[in-house]
Scaffold this motif. Structure first.
Motif, short mmCIF file in Angstrom:
data_model
loop_
_atom_site.label_atom_id
_atom_site.label_comp_id
_atom_site.label_asym_id
_atom_site.label_seq_id
_atom_site.Cartn_x
_atom_site.Cartn_y
_atom_site.Cartn_z
N THR A 1 43.87 40.91 42.61
CA THR A 1 43.02 41.98 42.09
C THR A 1 43.72 42.82 41.02
OG1 THR A 1 43.76 43.41 43.90
CG2 THR A 1 41.71 42.16 44.22
N VAL A 2 44.97 42.51 40.72
CA VAL A 2 45.73 43.25 39.70
C VAL A 2 46.05 42.30 38.55
CG1 VAL A 2 47.84 44.55 39.20
CG2 VAL A 2 46.73 44.78 41.44
N ASP A 3 45.76 42.73 37.34
CA ASP A 3 46.03 41.92 36.15
C ASP A 3 47.48 42.13 35.72
OD1 ASP A 3 46.16 40.56 33.79
OD2 ASP A 3 44.60 41.71 32.76
N GLY A 4 48.32 41.10 35.93
CA GLY A 4 49.73 41.22 35.59
C GLY A 4 50.02 41.27 34.10
N ASN A 5 49.01 41.00 33.29
CA ASN A 5 49.21 41.05 31.84
C ASN A 5 48.72 42.36 31.23
OD1 ASN A 5 50.24 38.33 31.42
ND2 ASN A 5 48.22 37.65 32.08
N SER A 6 48.27 43.28 32.06
CA SER A 6 47.78 44.56 31.56
C SER A 6 48.91 45.59 31.54
CB SER A 6 46.63 45.07 32.44
OG SER A 6 47.13 45.38 33.74
N GLY A 7 48.61 46.78 31.02
CA GLY A 7 49.59 47.86 31.06
C GLY A 7 50.29 48.10 29.73
#
Length: 296
Positions: free
Chosen positions: A209-215
């Motif tokens: 549920t967490v986008d590792g490519n965001s931020g």
């Protein structure tokens, strides 16, 4: 087979300057001499290398490829000449390091090496590019990768262990980080050179549920760690590079999961330098520092 060296110099200068006239000025000869040398080289190779224009020259496709090879050869000759001219009693130790390794691990320990070896002057350069001992002005390097650099003497120092870390103030303001799923409400921080760290850790944690490519992404990990200290978000850290921050409480690692990667950090130097007393002294010291870290 090696063409006439004067012809090679004239050709390389003409290509680099984009002009026979500027090449002539650089080499202190006439424009006609440059033109004759280039023509001699073209005849020797039986290839057209340059197209003469009214305001300069352009390379043919074959000329561009050949110019790159010639320039590379001249660079290697220059580097070899500098090494040959170096004084035998030169006390400089030139070290090439990845930026974050230098900032977060090496420099904080450097005073201990200097205290033991005050006669050695350490010269540090940083780069993400792998070392090329034939061209780089480096006596040794720290190499980061899945394997040590080929053709060099190497020693593995330590591997990589990933863990999310954050400022205590950030966690207090955003409701803490008790389990991996809580990352949904936090900004993820990472280095642009390490795009797989967050996805790898999240996959190991079973989080979809967490986008590792965001931020937020930074030029190197050292900047990402500073951003975490400044409460911009949660950073995926290499454990070895945040030990001091965890010990002092500037950062905390609230999640237990640690994920190893295939990469490691290696000390490496050319075989020709294996007998150098400075190299041996540095190898002993950095190996001891790595061992102490792993034991703590």
């Amino acid at each position: 087979m090696i063409p006439p060296l004067n012809a090679l110099r004239a050709f390389e200068s003409a290509v680099r300057n984009g002009s026979l006239t500027r090449a002539a000025d650089e080499l202190s000869v006439t424009q006609g001499a440059i033109s004759r040398h280039v023509s001699q080289l073209e005849a020797w190779l039986d290839l057209p290398l340059l197209v003469r224009l009214r305001r300069g020259v352009e390379t043919t496709p074959a000329g561009a490829a050949y110019a790159a090879a010639v320039r590379d050869a001249f660079d290697q000759i220059e580097a070899g000449t500098r090494r040959a001219m170096a004084k035998p009693n030169d006390n400089r130790l030139r070290i090439k390091l990845p930026p974050t390794f230098a900032i977060r691990w090496f420099v904080p320990r450097l005073a201990r090496f200097h205290a033991k070896h005050r006669d050695i002057d350490v010269q540090i350069t940083t780069s993400h590019q792998p070392v090329d001992f034939a061209r780089d002005e480096a006596d040794l390097c720290i190499h980061s990768g899945d394997a040590p650099p080929p053709g060099a003497v190497s020693r593995r120092l330590f591997g990589e262990t990933l863990t999310p870390v954050a400022s205590p103030g950030l966690l207090a303001a955003n409701g803490g980080l008790g389990q991996p799923g809580d990352l949904e409400r936090h900004v993820l921080l990472c280095s642009m050179h390490r795009p797989n760290d967050w996805p790898s850790w999240l996959s190991a944690a079973g989080i979809t549920t967490v986008d590792g490519n965001s931020g937020l992404k930074f030029e190197n990990s050292a900047l990402a760690y500073q951003a975490a200290i400044d409460e911009l978000g949660v950073v995926m850290a290499q454990r070895a590079f945040v030990e001091d921050d965890l010990r002092t409480g500037r950062l905390v690692a609230p999640l237990e999961l640690r994920v190893g990667t295939p990469s490691a950090y290696y000390l490496a130097y050319p075989q020709s330098r294996a007998g150098s007393p400075m190299i041996r002294a540095f190898e002993r010291w950095v190996s001891e520092e790595a061992a102490l870290m792993l034991e703590s």
